[in-house]
Write a protein that holds these residues in place. Structure first.
Motif, PDB file in Angstrom:
ATOM      1  N   LYS A 139       0.846  -1.177   0.000  1.00  0.00           N
ATOM      2  CA  LYS A 139       0.000   0.000   0.000  1.00  0.00           C
ATOM      3  C   LYS A 139       0.885   1.231   0.000  1.00  0.00           C
ATOM      4  O   LYS A 139       1.989   1.218   0.535  1.00  0.00           O
ATOM      5  CB  LYS A 139      -0.912   0.000   1.213  1.00  0.00           C
ATOM      6  N   SER A 140       0.397   2.302  -0.600  1.00  0.00           N
ATOM      7  CA  SER A 140       1.206   3.510  -0.736  1.00  0.00           C
ATOM      8  C   SER A 140       1.584   4.096   0.620  1.00  0.00           C
ATOM      9  O   SER A 140       2.657   4.670   0.768  1.00  0.00           O
ATOM     10  CB  SER A 140       0.494   4.547  -1.591  1.00  0.00           C
ATOM     11  N   ALA A 141       0.734   3.949   1.622  1.00  0.00           N
ATOM     12  CA  ALA A 141       1.056   4.455   2.956  1.00  0.00           C
ATOM     13  C   ALA A 141       2.257   3.721   3.535  1.00  0.00           C
ATOM     14  O   ALA A 141       3.137   4.343   4.143  1.00  0.00           O
ATOM     15  CB  ALA A 141      -0.145   4.308   3.880  1.00  0.00           C
ATOM     16  N   ASN A 142       2.313   2.413   3.336  1.00  0.00           N
ATOM     17  CA  ASN A 142       3.447   1.642   3.833  1.00  0.00           C
ATOM     18  C   ASN A 142       4.733   2.007   3.103  1.00  0.00           C
ATOM     19  O   ASN A 142       5.797   2.109   3.710  1.00  0.00           O
ATOM     20  CB  ASN A 142       3.184   0.142   3.710  1.00  0.00           C
ATOM     21  N   VAL A 143       4.630   2.222   1.803  1.00  0.00           N
ATOM     22  CA  VAL A 143       5.802   2.608   1.022  1.00  0.00           C
ATOM     23  C   VAL A 143       6.300   3.981   1.487  1.00  0.00           C
ATOM     24  O   VAL A 143       7.499   4.186   1.674  1.00  0.00           O
ATOM     25  CB  VAL A 143       5.475   2.620  -0.489  1.00  0.00           C
ATOM     26  N   ALA A 144       5.383   4.920   1.679  1.00  0.00           N
ATOM     27  CA  ALA A 144       5.758   6.256   2.142  1.00  0.00           C
ATOM     28  C   ALA A 144       6.402   6.194   3.520  1.00  0.00           C
ATOM     29  O   ALA A 144       7.395   6.878   3.778  1.00  0.00           O
ATOM     30  CB  ALA A 144       4.530   7.167   2.172  1.00  0.00           C
ATOM     31  N   LYS A 145       5.864   5.363   4.396  1.00  0.00           N
ATOM     32  CA  LYS A 145       6.425   5.216   5.736  1.00  0.00           C
ATOM     33  C   LYS A 145       7.841   4.665   5.667  1.00  0.00           C
ATOM     34  O   LYS A 145       8.741   5.161   6.354  1.00  0.00           O
ATOM     35  CB  LYS A 145       5.535   4.285   6.569  1.00  0.00           C
TER      36      LYS A 145
END
Length: 86
Positions: free
Chosen positions: A13-19
């Protein structure tokens, strides 16, 4: 993890990648500098001023950004003095 997802790769998920990216950037910033004040604080202060100025008239001296370090803890403090609503 299944055999298929190991080779095909899981869609993150993009949130995990950003984190994960943020964690890498922070680790890089911490390891690459020994200065008392990080070099990104003035830029952060200017960017905050630009965003807030879109909505209200504010004096540049009314925004203070400070980083405090204690042992393994870093605290980013942002003080913004807003004008009276009158």
């Amino acid at each position: 993890m299944s055999f298929f997802t190991f080779f095909a790769g899981e869609k993150k998920k993009s949130a995990n990648v950003a984190k994960e990216r943020l964690q890498i950037i922070l680790a890089h910033e911490r390891s690459g500098r020994n200065a008392a004040e990080p070099d990104y604080l003035p830029a952060l202060q200017r960017e905050l001023l630009a965003v807030i100025s879109k909505y209200i008239k504010i004096n540049p001296n009314d925004i203070k950004v400070n980083l405090e370090r204690q042992d393994n803890l870093e605290v980013l403090e942002v003080k913004i003095e807003l004008p009276d609503a009158r």
